[in-house]
Write a protein that holds these residues in place. Structure first.
Motif, PDB file in Angstrom:
ATOM      1  N   ALA A 121     -13.682  -6.817  -5.196  1.00 19.86           N
ATOM      2  CA  ALA A 121     -12.770  -7.851  -5.702  1.00 19.86           C
ATOM      3  C   ALA A 121     -12.182  -7.497  -7.064  1.00 19.86           C
ATOM      4  N   HIS A 122     -12.886  -6.652  -7.830  1.00 18.17           N
ATOM      5  CA  HIS A 122     -12.411  -6.307  -9.181  1.00 18.17           C
ATOM      6  C   HIS A 122     -11.629  -4.987  -9.194  1.00 18.17           C
ATOM      7  N   THR A 123     -11.511  -4.349  -7.998  1.00 24.32           N
ATOM      8  CA  THR A 123     -10.814  -3.052  -7.949  1.00 24.32           C
ATOM      9  C   THR A 123      -9.744  -3.069  -6.855  1.00 24.32           C
ATOM     10  N   ARG A 124     -10.165  -2.704  -5.633  1.00 26.48           N
ATOM     11  CA  ARG A 124      -9.212  -2.529  -4.524  1.00 26.48           C
ATOM     12  C   ARG A 124      -8.411  -3.798  -4.256  1.00 26.48           C
ATOM     13  N   SER A 125      -9.091  -4.947  -4.232  1.00 27.66           N
ATOM     14  CA  SER A 125      -8.376  -6.192  -3.918  1.00 27.66           C
ATOM     15  C   SER A 125      -7.342  -6.525  -4.989  1.00 27.66           C
ATOM     16  N   ASN A 126      -7.646  -6.204  -6.244  1.00 33.03           N
ATOM     17  CA  ASN A 126      -6.721  -6.540  -7.322  1.00 33.03           C
ATOM     18  C   ASN A 126      -5.466  -5.675  -7.344  1.00 33.03           C
ATOM     19  N   ALA A 127      -5.528  -4.500  -6.727  1.00 37.31           N
ATOM     20  CA  ALA A 127      -4.336  -3.647  -6.685  1.00 37.31           C
ATOM     21  C   ALA A 127      -3.180  -4.394  -6.013  1.00 37.31           C
TER      22      ALA A 127
ATOM     23  N   PHE B 229      -2.240  -7.503  -6.290  1.00 36.75           N
ATOM     24  CA  PHE B 229      -1.464  -8.390  -7.177  1.00 36.75           C
ATOM     25  C   PHE B 229      -0.448  -7.598  -8.001  1.00 36.75           C
ATOM     26  N   LEU B 230      -0.752  -6.313  -8.209  1.00 30.94           N
ATOM     27  CA  LEU B 230       0.144  -5.442  -8.966  1.00 30.94           C
ATOM     28  C   LEU B 230       1.137  -4.737  -8.046  1.00 30.94           C
ATOM     29  N   PHE B 231       1.020  -4.979  -6.738  1.00 29.57           N
ATOM     30  CA  PHE B 231       1.817  -4.269  -5.728  1.00 29.57           C
ATOM     31  C   PHE B 231       1.600  -2.758  -5.884  1.00 29.57           C
ATOM     32  N   GLN B 232       0.325  -2.393  -6.093  1.00 28.57           N
ATOM     33  CA  GLN B 232      -0.050  -0.998  -6.345  1.00 28.57           C
ATOM     34  C   GLN B 232      -1.121  -0.556  -5.349  1.00 28.57           C
ATOM     35  N   ASP B 233      -1.144  -1.156  -4.161  1.00 30.91           N
ATOM     36  CA  ASP B 233      -2.195  -0.874  -3.178  1.00 30.91           C
ATOM     37  C   ASP B 233      -2.292   0.612  -2.851  1.00 30.91           C
ATOM     38  N   GLY B 234      -1.154   1.305  -2.821  1.00 30.52           N
ATOM     39  CA  GLY B 234      -1.153   2.721  -2.450  1.00 30.52           C
ATOM     40  C   GLY B 234      -1.597   3.631  -3.579  1.00 30.52           C
ATOM     41  N   ASN B 235      -1.628   3.095  -4.805  1.00 30.89           N
ATOM     42  CA  ASN B 235      -1.903   3.921  -5.981  1.00 30.89           C
ATOM     43  C   ASN B 235      -3.242   3.664  -6.643  1.00 30.89           C
ATOM     44  N   LEU B 236      -3.694   2.422  -6.591  1.00 32.23           N
ATOM     45  CA  LEU B 236      -4.842   2.023  -7.411  1.00 32.23           C
ATOM     46  C   LEU B 236      -5.933   1.346  -6.571  1.00 32.23           C
ATOM     47  N   GLY B 237      -7.098   1.187  -7.181  1.00 31.51           N
ATOM     48  CA  GLY B 237      -8.127   0.323  -6.607  1.00 31.51           C
ATOM     49  C   GLY B 237      -9.261   1.023  -5.894  1.00 31.51           C
ATOM     50  N   SER B 238      -9.070   2.268  -5.474  1.00 30.74           N
ATOM     51  CA  SER B 238     -10.168   3.014  -4.860  1.00 30.74           C
ATOM     52  C   SER B 238      -9.996   4.483  -5.203  1.00 30.74           C
ATOM     53  N   LEU B 239     -11.051   5.255  -4.961  1.00 32.84           N
ATOM     54  CA  LEU B 239     -11.024   6.681  -5.304  1.00 32.84           C
ATOM     55  C   LEU B 239     -10.817   7.462  -4.012  1.00 32.84           C
ATOM     56  N   ALA B 240      -9.588   7.877  -3.792  1.00 41.66           N
ATOM     57  CA  ALA B 240      -9.237   8.578  -2.557  1.00 41.66           C
ATOM     58  C   ALA B 240      -8.107   9.549  -2.866  1.00 41.66           C
ATOM     59  N   PRO B 241      -8.038  10.657  -2.103  1.00 42.88           N
ATOM     60  CA  PRO B 241      -6.962  11.610  -2.338  1.00 42.88           C
ATOM     61  C   PRO B 241      -5.601  10.929  -2.293  1.00 42.88           C
ATOM     62  N   GLY B 242      -4.746  11.238  -3.260  1.00 42.90           N
ATOM     63  CA  GLY B 242      -3.413  10.643  -3.312  1.00 42.90           C
ATOM     64  C   GLY B 242      -3.306   9.480  -4.273  1.00 42.90           C
ATOM     65  N   LYS B 243      -4.451   8.854  -4.567  1.00 44.20           N
ATOM     66  CA  LYS B 243      -4.406   7.733  -5.522  1.00 44.20           C
ATOM     67  C   LYS B 243      -4.525   8.255  -6.958  1.00 44.20           C
ATOM     68  N   TYR B 244      -4.098   7.427  -7.905  1.00 42.68           N
ATOM     69  CA  TYR B 244      -4.228   7.809  -9.309  1.00 42.68           C
ATOM     70  C   TYR B 244      -5.703   7.970  -9.690  1.00 42.68           C
TER      71      TYR B 244
END
Ligand SMILES: [Zn+2]
Length: 559
Positions: free
Chosen positions: A497-503, A505-520
């Protein structure tokens, strides 16, 4: 036929070239590898890996230490985690940091201090470091209920004793201020001063002001006396605040404006973004406080001109929030909210304008009366201009009930929940009694299927430390240790809830919130294991290193 075959050959060649370029890219060494750790990826399967590699701003691989070691080159920085835990950078979905930056250099923060004696020492220390007559303000983020030694309200006399030559003010949430004699004088308040519509001066039996001033008017009066901060100083403060957030583990936030927010506050963060000096991703909503039909008329025109998403992944305008028509912006420490039909008609006009402009909306809604009134209007607005996909959001939701969550799902609404009871849980208990133990109903929200995220509502209401929020969600305790919430969730649920889900609200689902190849590569190396420490220690977790966009923005000196 011929042209189709030629097209297929062209596609084949293009495909081969793409595969080749990907292979080449993977063959380029990483800029940094983190190995021998516990990488809590917070991906869809909550995978835990050993190692991670990044190049430039982004993660290129997550896997075993052996796999990741193969991506090392001669210039690669190798970080041996020695078993340490790594989590995605924490995203605060609801904060008022842009406004807070203005006085960040002056402000005394009592974040997490559980002794009244120590709180007074902090104030004394700041007064000693200030020139006589300079304000010493504590601008929220605390309540007397967090003190384990003495929970009584502050008195004018004890504030005089620690700071005789400086005006001292302590802002309690948005409801009250405590002042010493010098501050009383600076505010122009004495035995003769009369109450106003939104400021009540508490006086003793002899008619002398006690140093307690109730109401939003007192806070506005105090803020008007703090003085303007020059632009350069404001930018410097924004930089310092961003560094403090990095140190505590925040790598991105969504700002919700708030009373007193000014364009100059937003400009300070924009200036840092333009110089590529921001160290925390700063997103914000357009904020106003319309309070009359005439205000609404004017705002409808301005909403039609709001154009979000013209920035980048560091600084951007996401939508409108967190209040539509200000007279129905509810207060938590009152019994109930009963918005009038006239006020709700004005609220709807603004809501329609936001929907017609196709904007994301965030609405502050705490008490059940507000929640149902806003849901009814949103359902009506949805018939005029469908709101699905705009991620319309209700914030706080302290008194949301199961049928409300069902209505939210039908409209594809999102929920933001905040650790405000970690500060005001004791005060909520005095107003709402037993019900306060289910405010907000975290377990019910988590199980409802409504997309939701965790944030703080810092800095006037809560401290900024995101580990306090995770700790509160898992233990149900307020600072100082009193249990204030029965509806707790697991630490895995809280972290999602404090990471992936919050991305979202920023419309940053593809970039932020989890540690995966391609994300910041926005991540925290922690001083202890979030998933394994005793629950009470979650609040004490500190990052030893914070990365945003692949850059080290904070590193603890002693590791
Ligand atoms: Zn709010």
């Amino acid at each position: 036929m011929r042209s189709l075959a030629a097209h297929q050959i062209r596609c084949l060649i293009a495909g081969l070239l793409l595969t080749l370029s990907c292979a080449l890219a993977a063959a380029q060494p990483a800029d940094m590898v983190l190995v021998n750790g516990r990488i809590v990826t917070v991906d869809d399967r909550f995978t835990i890996a050993q190692a991670l590699a990044l190049r430039g701003e982004r993660i290129i691989a997550v896997g075993s230490s052996e796999e990741i070691a193969r991506l090392k080159g001669p210039a690669t920085r190798v970080e041996d985690l020695a078993g340490r835990t790594v989590i995605p950078g924490l995203i605060d979905n609801h904060a008022h940091y842009m406004r807070a930056a203005e006085y960040w250099h002056r402000e005394v923060r009592l974040d997490g201090i559980t002794s009244r004696k120590q709180a007074l020492e902090q104030i004394a220390e700041k007064a000693r470091a200030s020139k006589p007559g300079e304000w010493v303000p504590v601008l929220g983020g605390w309540s007397e209920e967090q003190f384990t030694d003495d929970k009584r309200p502050f008195t004018r006399q004890e504030l005089d004793a620690v700071a005789p030559d400086n005006p001292v003010v302590l802002q309690l949430l948005y409801v009250r201020i405590f002042v010493n004699s010098a501050a009383s004088k600076a505010l122009g308040i004495d035995a003769e001063t009369a109450d106003t519509a939104n400021m009540k001066i508490v006086k003793d039996d002899k008619g002398a002001p006690t140093g307690v001033l109730n109401g939003g008017g007192a806070i506005g009066l105090m803020r008007s006396k703090l003085g303007e901060v020059a632009r350069d100083k404001m930018v410097e403060n924004a930089r310092a605040l961003a560094r403090d957030l990095n140190r505590m583990g925040v790598t991105a936030f969504q700002d919700q404006g708030g009373s007193g927010v000014k364009p100059s506050h937003i400009d300070a963060f924009r200036a840092l973004a333009e110089r590529h000096q921001l160290t925390v991703r700063s997103f914000y909503n357009y904020y106003e406080e319309p309070a009359s039909p005439a205000d609404v008329d004017k705002l409808v025109g301005r909403i039609a001109a709001i154009t979000p998403f013209q920035g980048d992944d560091w600084f951007d305008l996401t939508g409108y929030g967190e209040t539509l028509y200000f007279p129905v912006h509810d207060a938590l420490l009152v019994q109930a909210a009963n918005p009038t039909p006239e006020a709700m008609a004005l609220w709807r006009r603004l809501g329609v304008a936001v929907a017609e402009r196709g904007l994301h909306l965030n609405v502050h809604a705490q008490l059940h009366g507000s929640i149902v009134a806003f849901l009814s209007e949103m359902e009506a607005i949805n018939k005029i201009r469908p709101v699905k996909g705009l991620r319309w959001t209700l914030s706080h939701l302290d008194q949301v009930e199961a049928p409300d969550l069902e209505r939210m799902k039908r409209l594809d609404l999102y929920a933001q929940i905040h650790s405000r009871p970690s500060i005001q849980g004791g005060l909520m208990r005095k107003v709402h009694g037993e019900r306060s133990y289910a405010m907000p109903p975290l377990r019910l929200i988590q199980d409802s299927g409504v997309p939701w995220g965790l944030g703080s509502d810092a800095t006037a209401v809560t401290p900024t430390n995101p580990f306090y929020t995770l700790w509160w969600a898992v233990t149900g305790k307020m600072l100082g240790g009193t249990k204030v919430l029965d509806q707790t969730i697991s630490r895995e649920e809280a972290l999602i809830a404090h990471t992936r889900s919050n991305a979202a609200f920023l419309f940053q689902d593809g970039n932020l919130g989890s540690l995966a190849p391609g994300k910041y590569a926005d991540l925290l190396v922690l001083d202890r294991d979030y998933l394994a420490v005793p629950a009470d220690e979650i609040k004490d977790i500190k990052p030893v290193m914070t990365l945003v966009g692949g850059k080290v923005v904070y590193e603890a000196s002693a590791r």
